[in-house]
Write a protein that holds these residues in place. Structure first.
Motif, short mmCIF file in Angstrom:
data_model
loop_
_atom_site.label_atom_id
_atom_site.label_comp_id
_atom_site.label_asym_id
_atom_site.label_seq_id
_atom_site.Cartn_x
_atom_site.Cartn_y
_atom_site.Cartn_z
N TYR A 270 41.21 -29.02 -6.80
CA TYR A 270 40.28 -30.14 -6.64
C TYR A 270 40.37 -31.10 -7.82
CZ TYR A 270 38.35 -26.67 -3.43
OH TYR A 270 38.19 -25.72 -2.45
N ASP A 275 36.17 -34.92 -4.32
CA ASP A 275 37.37 -34.37 -3.70
C ASP A 275 37.11 -32.96 -3.17
OD1 ASP A 275 40.24 -34.40 -3.07
OD2 ASP A 275 40.40 -32.89 -4.65
N GLN A 279 37.56 -32.03 0.74
CA GLN A 279 38.49 -30.98 1.16
C GLN A 279 37.76 -29.83 1.87
OE1 GLN A 279 41.76 -29.54 -1.18
NE2 GLN A 279 41.59 -31.23 -2.64
N ASN A 283 38.48 -28.89 5.79
CA ASN A 283 39.09 -27.59 6.09
C ASN A 283 38.15 -26.64 6.83
OD1 ASN A 283 41.45 -28.41 4.80
ND2 ASN A 283 40.82 -27.56 2.82
#
Length: 327
Positions: A270, A275, A279, A283
C-alpha cells in the motif's frame, strides 16, 4: 416541554460535574492511572490477536476458524504475540488519554465560564474528545505497529507475494518487541514507527468522540433523578455501551490501520491510507471494512465498562485521600 428540558439539564449538570472533574492541582499521578493500566491491559490482550488476524490476515474466514488456525499453527503462544510492549505501555497511554480529556474540559470550562469545575457542555466534551484522540495517536501508533508486526510475521502469503521478498513469509523477522522497534528505526527511521498514523488518526478522533460523549449522555440518562452522582452500576453500564458504540464507529478505519501496519513485514503493498482503502474495496468489497465488527463491539462492552468503573472509583478514592490529607 421546557420544564422537562430544564430538569434534564439540571440532572446533567450534577452528574457531569461528578463524572468529569479531575483531581485538584498537585495530584500525585494522572487521574485513574492504576485502574486504567489494569483495565487496559485486559482490553489489549483480549482483543489483540484475533482482531489483527481477521482484519489484516488471510485465510481465517471467521473468528472460530481464526482461533483454531492460530492454535494449530502456533500453539497457545500465538495468542499472546506482541503483547509485552503494549502491556508495558498501556497504563501510560490510557492515563494520558483520560487526563487530556479531563483537563481539556477544565480548560474549556475556565475559558467559557470562568470556573474550571463548571459542568461541561456537549460541545466541550466533543472538543475534549477530539484533543484526546489526536494526542493518543502520538503515543499509540508505535505501540500498535510493534504489536501488529510481531503478530503478522508468521502470516502466510500467496506465492505471488513471496517473489517480492527476500525473506520467506512465515519465517520470523523479529525476535521480540525491542528488536522489532530497533529494526524498524534502523530501516525506516522515525517515519517508519509512525506508519499508519493517518489511518489511526481517522480511527481515534471519531472513536474517542463516540467513546466519551455517549458515556456521559448514557450515564446521565440512567442515573436516578435526585442523585448527586451516578452509582457504580450506572457507570459500568454506561461505560460498556460507550465501548460498544466506539468500536462500531472505529472498526472500518481499524481494518485499514491494521493492514497498513502489517504491510511492512515482508512487502509494501500500500502507498498510503487512501490506496489501502481502494485496494481493499476493489479486492474484497465493502464488507472488508467490517471485519471484526462483532468481535470488537462484544469485547468493547466489558472492557470499557471495567475501564470507566475503575477510572471513576479510583478518581473518587484519590479525591477522598487528598481531602483527608489536605483538609
Amino acid at each position: 416541554m421546557s420544564q422537562r428540558l430544564e430538569a434534564a439539564e439540571r440532572r446533567g449538570t450534577r452528574s457531569a460535574r461528578s463524572r468529569t472533574d479531575p483531581l485538584p492541582a498537585g495530584s500525585p499521578c494522572p487521574p485513574g492511572a492504576p485502574a486504567a493500566w489494569a483495565a487496559s491491559s485486559c482490553r489489549t490482550s483480549w482483543r489483540a490477536w484475533w482482531a489483527t488476524r481477521l482484519q489484516a490476515g488471510q485465510g481465517y474466514g471467521n473468528t472460530f476458524k481464526c482461533v483454531l488456525t492460530v492454535y494449530r499453527n502456533e500453539s497457545l503462544t500465538g495468542f499472546f504475540k506482541g503483547m509485552s510492549f503494549p502491556m508495558a505501555s498501556i497504563g501510560i497511554y490510557s492515563s494520558v488519554v483520560f487526563g487530556v480529556f479531563s483537563n481539556t474540559q477544565r480548560l474549556l470550562s475556565q475559558l467559557r465560564h470562568g470556573d474550571p469545575a463548571a459542568a461541561p457542555s456537549l460541545t466541550d466534551m466533543t472538543l475534549a474528545s477530539l484533543v484526546a484522540g489526536v494526542i493518543s495517536v502520538g503515543i499509540g501508533t508505535p505501540v500498535e505497529l510493534v504489536k501488529i508486526r510481531l503478530q503478522m510475521q508468521t502470516q502466510p502469503y500467496t506465492k505471488a507475494n513471496v517473489k517480492l521478498n527476500s525473506t520467506a513469509p512465515g519465517s520470523p523477522v523479529y525476535r521480540g518487541s525491542i528488536h522489532c522497534l530497533r529494526t524498524i528505526l534502523q530501516k525506516e527511521g522515525i517515519p517508519g514507527i509512525y506508519r499508519g498514523n493517518v489511518a489511526m488518526l481517522l480511527r481515534d478522533v471519531p472513536g474517542y468522540c463516540a467513546y466519551f460523549v455517549p458515556y456521559a449522555m448514557f450515564c446521565d440518562w440512567i442515573t436516578p433523578h435526585g442523585s448527586i452522582a451516578p452509582n457504580p452500576f450506572s457507570i459500568w453500564v454506561a461505560g460498556g455501551v460507550a465501548g460498544a458504540v466506539s468500536w462500531a464507529v472505529c472498526t472500518p478505519m481499524d481494518v485499514v490501520k491494521s493492514r497498513i501496519q502489517a504491510d511492512g513485514v515482508y512487502l509494501n503493498q500500500y502507498k498510503g491510507t487512501l490506496d489501502c482503502m481502494l485496494q481493499s474495496y476493489q479486492n474484497e468489497g465493502l464488507k472488508v471494512f467490517f471485519r471484526g465488527l462483532l468481535v470488537n463491539t462484544i469485547r468493547g462492552f466489558p472492557s470499557s465498562a471495567a475501564m470507566f468503573l475503575g477510572y471513576e472509583l479510583s478518581l473518587k478514592a484519590m479525591k477522598r485521600y487528598q481531602t483527608e490529607t489536605n483538609p
